[in-house]
Design an enzyme around this catalytic site. Structure first.
Site, short mmCIF file in Angstrom:
data_model
loop_
_atom_site.label_atom_id
_atom_site.label_comp_id
_atom_site.label_asym_id
_atom_site.label_seq_id
_atom_site.Cartn_x
_atom_site.Cartn_y
_atom_site.Cartn_z
N ASP A 123 0.81 -1.22 0.00
CA ASP A 123 0.00 0.00 0.00
C ASP A 123 0.84 1.27 0.00
O ASP A 123 0.34 2.35 0.33
CB ASP A 123 -0.93 0.02 1.22
CG ASP A 123 -2.24 -0.70 0.97
OD1 ASP A 123 -2.59 -0.92 -0.21
OD2 ASP A 123 -2.93 -1.04 1.95
N LYS A 135 -0.39 4.64 -1.26
CA LYS A 135 -1.34 5.48 -0.51
C LYS A 135 -0.68 6.71 0.08
O LYS A 135 -1.37 7.59 0.60
CB LYS A 135 -2.00 4.66 0.60
CG LYS A 135 -3.03 3.67 0.08
CD LYS A 135 -3.72 2.94 1.22
CE LYS A 135 -4.80 1.99 0.69
NZ LYS A 135 -5.45 1.24 1.79
N HIS A 192 -3.85 3.99 -6.12
CA HIS A 192 -2.71 3.71 -5.24
C HIS A 192 -1.89 2.49 -5.66
O HIS A 192 -0.67 2.49 -5.46
CB HIS A 192 -3.16 3.61 -3.77
CG HIS A 192 -3.77 2.31 -3.37
ND1 HIS A 192 -5.12 2.08 -3.40
CD2 HIS A 192 -3.21 1.16 -2.90
CE1 HIS A 192 -5.36 0.86 -2.96
NE2 HIS A 192 -4.23 0.27 -2.67
N HIS A 238 -5.49 -5.71 -5.85
CA HIS A 238 -6.92 -5.37 -5.85
C HIS A 238 -7.64 -5.89 -7.10
O HIS A 238 -8.78 -5.48 -7.37
CB HIS A 238 -7.11 -3.85 -5.72
CG HIS A 238 -6.92 -3.34 -4.33
ND1 HIS A 238 -7.79 -3.64 -3.31
CD2 HIS A 238 -5.95 -2.56 -3.79
CE1 HIS A 238 -7.37 -3.06 -2.19
NE2 HIS A 238 -6.25 -2.40 -2.46
N ASP A 247 -4.87 -9.68 2.99
CA ASP A 247 -5.18 -8.25 3.15
C ASP A 247 -6.66 -8.05 3.48
O ASP A 247 -7.02 -7.26 4.37
CB ASP A 247 -4.81 -7.52 1.85
CG ASP A 247 -4.88 -6.01 1.97
OD1 ASP A 247 -4.80 -5.49 3.10
OD2 ASP A 247 -5.00 -5.33 0.93
#
Length: 260
Positions: A105, A108, A133, A158, A186
């Site tokens: 991540d 982000k 992100h 994702h 996650d």
């Protein structure tokens, strides 16, 4: 997320994998040599260059911006490595999972607080920013050759099994295997810990959500099946693995050694 859950009772069975063939066939049990390599994976994961140190620190900064995500990266690193070990993955893959837990991540860092910590639903425009992100993170890390194996985890954690994820809409085995592993961990960690937009779910409720999302076609059924198998013996004990100095390595080694 429309959970539509009414009871904590009745933990679902692990989803079946009918019609789906993962790039690994079945679940390879960890050999003694594989389990013994855990020490080397964690040591090598920490033996990084000055530039990598800065990136890992940046990943920690992203986590520390939000009080709700304390320890998130460490838990992802350890659980992902445990799953990878149970799958019989080799040392480079385990190392990529470990580093991916900390860096997934990092993109982000460029997301405004007003979006990242918004307690309500994001607008369509805010979602565009939030969904950027993974690409931002891969761009940050792509200049470091040593992190090349980690880039697919950062960019694709994702994606969805049915192709409706982001950023590239990959489907099924087009999604890198390690990204599928990290994604499952996650999601579980996000569900079982509080976020600005929701309270922490119980493990039973989190597993039901993952089960439902797998039936909906979003998650890799084989990875989820293994996750369910390891849940009680490994995943629920992550606190033991991430506390203390060498105690976490010994605890994880012992638990994984008992899997075969």
């Amino acid at each position: 997320m429309d959970l539509n859950l009414e009871s904590e009772a009745g933990l679902p069975c692990a989803p079946t994998a009918d019609g789906a063939r993962a790039s690994w066939h079945g679940h390879r049990q960890p050999t003694h040599s594989t389990v013994a390599e855990l020490d080397g994976v964690f040591e090598e994961g920490l033996a990084i260059s000055e530039t990598e140190t800065i990136l890992f620190a940046l990943g920690q900064v992203v986590e520390q911006r939000d009080k709700h995500t304390a320890g998130h990266c460490e838990r992802l690193a350890f659980i992902s490595v445990a799953i990878g070990t149970a799958m019989g993955l080799d040392r480079p893959d385990l190392l990529a999972l470990y580093r991916g837990g900390y860096l997934h991540d990092i993109g982000k860092v460029g997301i405004p607080d007003s979006i990242l910590f918004k307690p309500g639903k994001l607008t369509a425009l805010e979602w565009v920013v939030m969904r950027s992100h993974p690409v931002r993170g891969a761009e940050i890390c792509r200049h470091l050759k040593s992190l090349t194996p980690v880039l697919p985890l950062i960019r694709h954690h994702h994606e969805r099994w049915d192709g409706t994820g982001y950023p590239d809409g990959l489907r099924g085995e087009e999604i890198p295997l390690l990204a599928r592993v990290l994604q499952t961990v996650d999601i579980y960690d996000a569900l079982t810990n509080p976020r600005p937009y929701k309270p922490a779910f119980s493990p039973a409720k989190a597993l039901r959500v993952i089960h439902e999302e797998t039936e909906r076609g979003w998650r890799d059924p084989e990875i989820v099946k293994l996750f369910f198998t390891l849940h009680d013996s490994v995943i629920t004990k992550v606190g033991e693995f991430t506390a203390g100095n060498d105690r976490h390595l010994e605890a994880m080694r012992n638990t994984l050694a008992r899997l075969h």
